[in-house]
Design a protein around this motif. Structure first.
Motif, PDB file in Angstrom:
ATOM      1  N   HIS A 198     -15.415   6.766  -2.572  1.00 56.47           N
ATOM      2  CA  HIS A 198     -14.825   5.469  -2.907  1.00 56.47           C
ATOM      3  C   HIS A 198     -13.347   5.607  -3.264  1.00 56.47           C
ATOM      4  N   THR A 199     -12.980   6.668  -3.994  1.00 52.30           N
ATOM      5  CA  THR A 199     -11.565   6.825  -4.340  1.00 52.30           C
ATOM      6  C   THR A 199     -10.724   7.111  -3.093  1.00 52.30           C
ATOM      7  N   ARG A 200     -11.306   7.750  -2.098  1.00 56.15           N
ATOM      8  CA  ARG A 200     -10.559   7.987  -0.860  1.00 56.15           C
ATOM      9  C   ARG A 200     -10.229   6.663  -0.173  1.00 56.15           C
ATOM     10  N   VAL A 201     -11.199   5.754  -0.129  1.00 52.86           N
ATOM     11  CA  VAL A 201     -10.959   4.439   0.471  1.00 52.86           C
ATOM     12  C   VAL A 201      -9.929   3.653  -0.343  1.00 52.86           C
ATOM     13  N   LEU A 202     -10.064   3.675  -1.657  1.00 57.59           N
ATOM     14  CA  LEU A 202      -9.125   2.960  -2.529  1.00 57.59           C
ATOM     15  C   LEU A 202      -7.715   3.535  -2.409  1.00 57.59           C
ATOM     16  N   ARG A 203      -7.627   4.846  -2.271  1.00 56.58           N
ATOM     17  CA  ARG A 203      -6.317   5.501  -2.117  1.00 56.58           C
ATOM     18  C   ARG A 203      -5.688   5.132  -0.774  1.00 56.58           C
ATOM     19  N   ASP A 204      -6.493   5.139   0.284  1.00 56.43           N
ATOM     20  CA  ASP A 204      -5.973   4.778   1.605  1.00 56.43           C
ATOM     21  C   ASP A 204      -5.497   3.333   1.647  1.00 56.43           C
ATOM     22  N   ALA A 205      -6.103   2.476   0.810  1.00 58.73           N
ATOM     23  CA  ALA A 205      -5.708   1.062   0.764  1.00 58.73           C
ATOM     24  C   ALA A 205      -4.512   0.828  -0.157  1.00 58.73           C
ATOM     25  N   GLY A 206      -4.035   1.890  -0.808  1.00 62.70           N
ATOM     26  CA  GLY A 206      -2.874   1.750  -1.685  1.00 62.70           C
ATOM     27  C   GLY A 206      -3.198   1.187  -3.058  1.00 62.70           C
ATOM     28  N   LEU A 207      -4.500   1.194  -3.444  1.00 65.27           N
ATOM     29  CA  LEU A 207      -4.897   0.618  -4.724  1.00 65.27           C
ATOM     30  C   LEU A 207      -4.868   1.642  -5.851  1.00 65.27           C
TER      31      LEU A 207
END
Length: 321
Positions: A286-295
């Motif tokens: 989940h943190t990988r997705v959030l990081r890729d989204a710039g969040l």
């Protein structure tokens, strides 16, 4: 340290309260009023209590006299009937046998100064008991009742998390899941405690009660002859699970929304796994997705990985709430 000794029957009879207990919450909330370093989640409550101080003070003095900081306060002030509601608990206090009142108040007097009415309470004087019940009701109306929604939501999140542990691992999994607050080393549950003590359950099982206002260490009833009870502090960050609004969940998904909210001022992968009640591997996805989204941003500090929210992530959280 508190060492709680289990048998096989005790393990099967261990259970989790579904709600907070209003009497334990009164005890611990009074302690939080005097806390020199309160958690951030309680600051709005503390600010309101300061505004209510002129009304609250006379009720708080009575609660404080019976629940001092220290090695002991009487068990009758937190009756088992409290889990059935405020009225049921007050009736139980009013019906406390005189011999028990005298014994517990004399025990309290060994470590704390009793006010004049405390001696009358020890003798079971009806008027003093009635005044105590009225004072507890008034204190609850100011310090607890207006915050039932907040308390209830946080406790519900905690109970949901523990139910998952129970469903997946049985009572053994429930007790293991309480680490690091407690350490399950069958047949012992080891609890950091202010006094050294052994509690033998002797087939009665253990009732675990999650508390919103409890802090630092769990607390057990002083009398080993009473039904074994352990009140423990919920994760102060578990409220983030309840801060996921429907719009945020719809956008990110339930677990990912919880992970984003739980980062707060910064959190490691392990901390996020505990707060979101999921595995470190799931958090990493989940943190990988959030990081890729710039969040969020992720920084490495030695062997630890620290996640922090970006301005864009903070804006999304604020809008969602």
């Amino acid at each position: 340290m508190l060492r709680i000794h289990f048998t096989g029957d005790d393990l099967r009879r261990t259970r989790l309260a579904e709600t907070a207990d209003p009497f334990w919450e009164m005890v611990f909330s009074r302690h939080r009023l005097a806390d020199p370093a309160p958690p951030a989640t309680l600051r709005p409550w503390l600010a309101q209590m300061r505004r209510e101080r002129h009304v609250l003070h006379r009720h708080e003095r009575v609660v404080a006299a019976l629940t001092p900081f220290g090695p002991y306060f009487p068990d009758f002030i937190t009756p088992a009937e409290g889990l059935q509601g405020l009225d049921a608990g007050l009736q139980a206090i009013l019906g406390t046998p005189r011999a028990r009142l005298r014994h517990e108040m004399e025990t309290l007097a060994r470590t704390a100064a009793l006010p004049g009415w405390g001696r009358r309470l020890a003798e079971g004087e009806t008027a003093t008991l009635m005044n105590l019940a009225a004072t507890l009701r008034a204190y609850h109306a100011i310090a607890i009742e207006p915050y039932q929604d907040v308390i209830g939501a946080a406790i519900a999140a905690e109970v949901s998390r523990r139910r998952r542990d129970l469903a997946e691992g049985g009572p053994d999994g429930l007790l293991r899941g309480l680490a690091p607050l407690m350490r399950w080393r069958p047949p012992l549950l080891e609890v950091d405690y202010d006094v050294d003590r052994d509690l033998h359950l002797d087939g009665r099982g253990l009732l675990l009660i999650p508390s919103y206002f409890c802090r630092r260490v769990p607390v057990a009833l002083a009398d080993p002859g009473l039904p074994p009870t352990l009140v423990y502090p919920i994760d102060r960050h578990s409220h983030w699970q309840t801060n996921r609004t429907e719009s945020l969940v719809a956008l990110l998904g339930a677990t990912r929304a919880t992970v984003l909210a739980a980062i707060d001022d910064g959190a490691t992968t392990t901390q996020l796994a505990q707060r979101a009640a999921t595995s470190p591997a799931s958090v990493s996805r989940h943190t990988r997705v959030l990081r890729d989204a710039g969040l969020i941003e992720t920084h490495r500090h030695g062997t630890a990985v620290l996640h922090v929210i970006t301005p864009l992530g903070q804006t999304l959280l604020s809008s969602g709430r």
